[in-house]
Scaffold this motif. Structure first.
Motif, short mmCIF file in Angstrom:
data_model
loop_
_atom_site.label_atom_id
_atom_site.label_comp_id
_atom_site.label_asym_id
_atom_site.label_seq_id
_atom_site.Cartn_x
_atom_site.Cartn_y
_atom_site.Cartn_z
N ALA A 91 0.83 -1.21 0.00
CA ALA A 91 0.00 0.00 0.00
C ALA A 91 0.87 1.26 0.00
CB ALA A 91 -0.91 -0.01 1.22
N HIS A 92 0.51 2.22 -0.84
CA HIS A 92 1.32 3.44 -0.99
C HIS A 92 0.49 4.52 -1.67
CE1 HIS A 92 1.53 1.52 -4.92
NE2 HIS A 92 1.82 2.71 -5.44
N THR A 93 1.02 5.72 -1.67
CA THR A 93 0.51 6.76 -2.56
C THR A 93 1.60 6.99 -3.60
OG1 THR A 93 1.40 8.44 -1.06
CG2 THR A 93 -0.96 7.96 -0.87
N ASP A 94 1.23 7.38 -4.82
CA ASP A 94 2.24 7.73 -5.81
C ASP A 94 2.74 9.12 -5.44
OD1 ASP A 94 1.61 5.33 -7.00
OD2 ASP A 94 0.40 6.19 -8.60
N SER A 95 4.02 9.37 -5.58
CA SER A 95 4.57 10.63 -5.05
C SER A 95 4.50 11.80 -6.02
CB SER A 95 6.01 10.41 -4.57
OG SER A 95 6.81 9.99 -5.65
N VAL A 148 -6.67 6.77 -13.35
CA VAL A 148 -5.80 7.91 -13.06
C VAL A 148 -5.68 8.07 -11.55
CG1 VAL A 148 -5.40 10.39 -13.36
CG2 VAL A 148 -6.49 9.07 -15.19
N ASN A 149 -4.47 7.96 -11.04
CA ASN A 149 -4.22 8.17 -9.61
C ASN A 149 -3.69 9.59 -9.41
OD1 ASN A 149 -4.70 5.47 -9.09
ND2 ASN A 149 -2.53 4.92 -8.95
N VAL A 150 -4.24 10.28 -8.43
CA VAL A 150 -3.66 11.57 -8.04
C VAL A 150 -2.51 11.27 -7.07
CG1 VAL A 150 -4.08 13.71 -6.75
CG2 VAL A 150 -5.76 12.91 -8.42
N TYR A 205 -4.50 6.38 -1.73
CA TYR A 205 -3.77 5.27 -1.11
C TYR A 205 -4.22 3.99 -1.82
CZ TYR A 205 -1.65 2.97 3.01
OH TYR A 205 -0.87 2.25 3.87
N HIS A 206 -3.29 3.26 -2.37
CA HIS A 206 -3.67 2.09 -3.17
C HIS A 206 -2.62 0.98 -3.05
CE1 HIS A 206 -1.20 4.68 -5.72
NE2 HIS A 206 -0.86 3.61 -6.41
N ARG A 207 -2.97 -0.19 -3.54
CA ARG A 207 -2.06 -1.34 -3.53
C ARG A 207 -2.45 -2.27 -4.67
NH1 ARG A 207 -4.37 -5.08 1.53
NH2 ARG A 207 -6.28 -5.72 0.47
NI NI Z 1 1.00 3.30 -7.29
#
Ligand code: NI
Ligand code: OGA
Length: 173
Positions: A66-70, A106-108, A124-126
């Motif tokens: 699990a993470h957020t893209d930076s 699309v991830n913010v 927040y995704h994985r």
């Molecule tokens: Ni990601």
């Protein structure tokens, strides 16, 4: 890859403009932001090709933690084997993102969260693995050049308020 990159880069410019308009900026303000910050012009891209081998006991395997893209935002192209999950609140749970043929997710990312003063939240995704099938995904990550400071847009901060975040570079963040 080069052909794909060319089309994706153009799509990223278009999406950035739509994001800024969704913040309530007028065409003139979008133009002014571009003239001052040159976000579209200087955005850089990284591509990740992910392969998640099948696993007989998926609960005991890690796909992508699990993470957020930076960066600013990410286009994710999933194969038809789903695996991308988003964290949702109230109640707290992981929600699968359906793999829609021909569609990008699309991830913010965190730096876009900062740029928009928190008006757009990073997600927040994985990724989880599948019992029977290998899964492939492609992430196309957009962000600022490494030495540019990213600070909340003046237009995203309510009048009379101070920005919620200080200026940071990507490596510093
Ligand atoms: Ni990601
Ligand atoms: C990533 C990511 C999701 C996926 O590479 O940052 O979140 O579905 N990928 O592979």
């Amino acid at each position: 890859m080069e052909e794909f990159h060319k089309h994706m880069r153009a799509l990223a410019d278009k999406l950035l403009e739509l994001f800024l308009m969704a913040l309530g900026l007028t065409d003139e303000q979008v133009g002014a932001v571009e003239a001052e910050r040159r976000i579209a012009e200087t955005m850089t891209a990284t591509m990740h090709l992910n392969w998640y081998p099948r696993c007989p006991d998926p609960r005991r395997a890690l796909g992508l933690i699990a993470h957020t893209d930076s960066g600013f935002f990410t286009f994710v192209l999933q194969s038809l084997v789903p695996g991308l999950q988003l964290f949702r609140h109230a109640p707290d749970r992981w929600v699968g993102v359906p793999a829609v043929p021909g569609a990008f997710v699309v991830n913010v990312g965190d730096l876009f969260h900062i740029l928009t003063n928190g008006r757009f939240h990073s997600v927040y995704h994985r990724a989880v693995v599948n019992r029977d099938l290998d899964r492939i995904s492609l992430g196309y990550f957009l962000g600022p050049p490494p030495h540019d400071k990213v600070a909340p847009l003046r237009e995203a901060v309510p009048p009379g308020r101070t920005p919620a975040y200080r200026a940071v570079t990507w490596p510093e963040y």
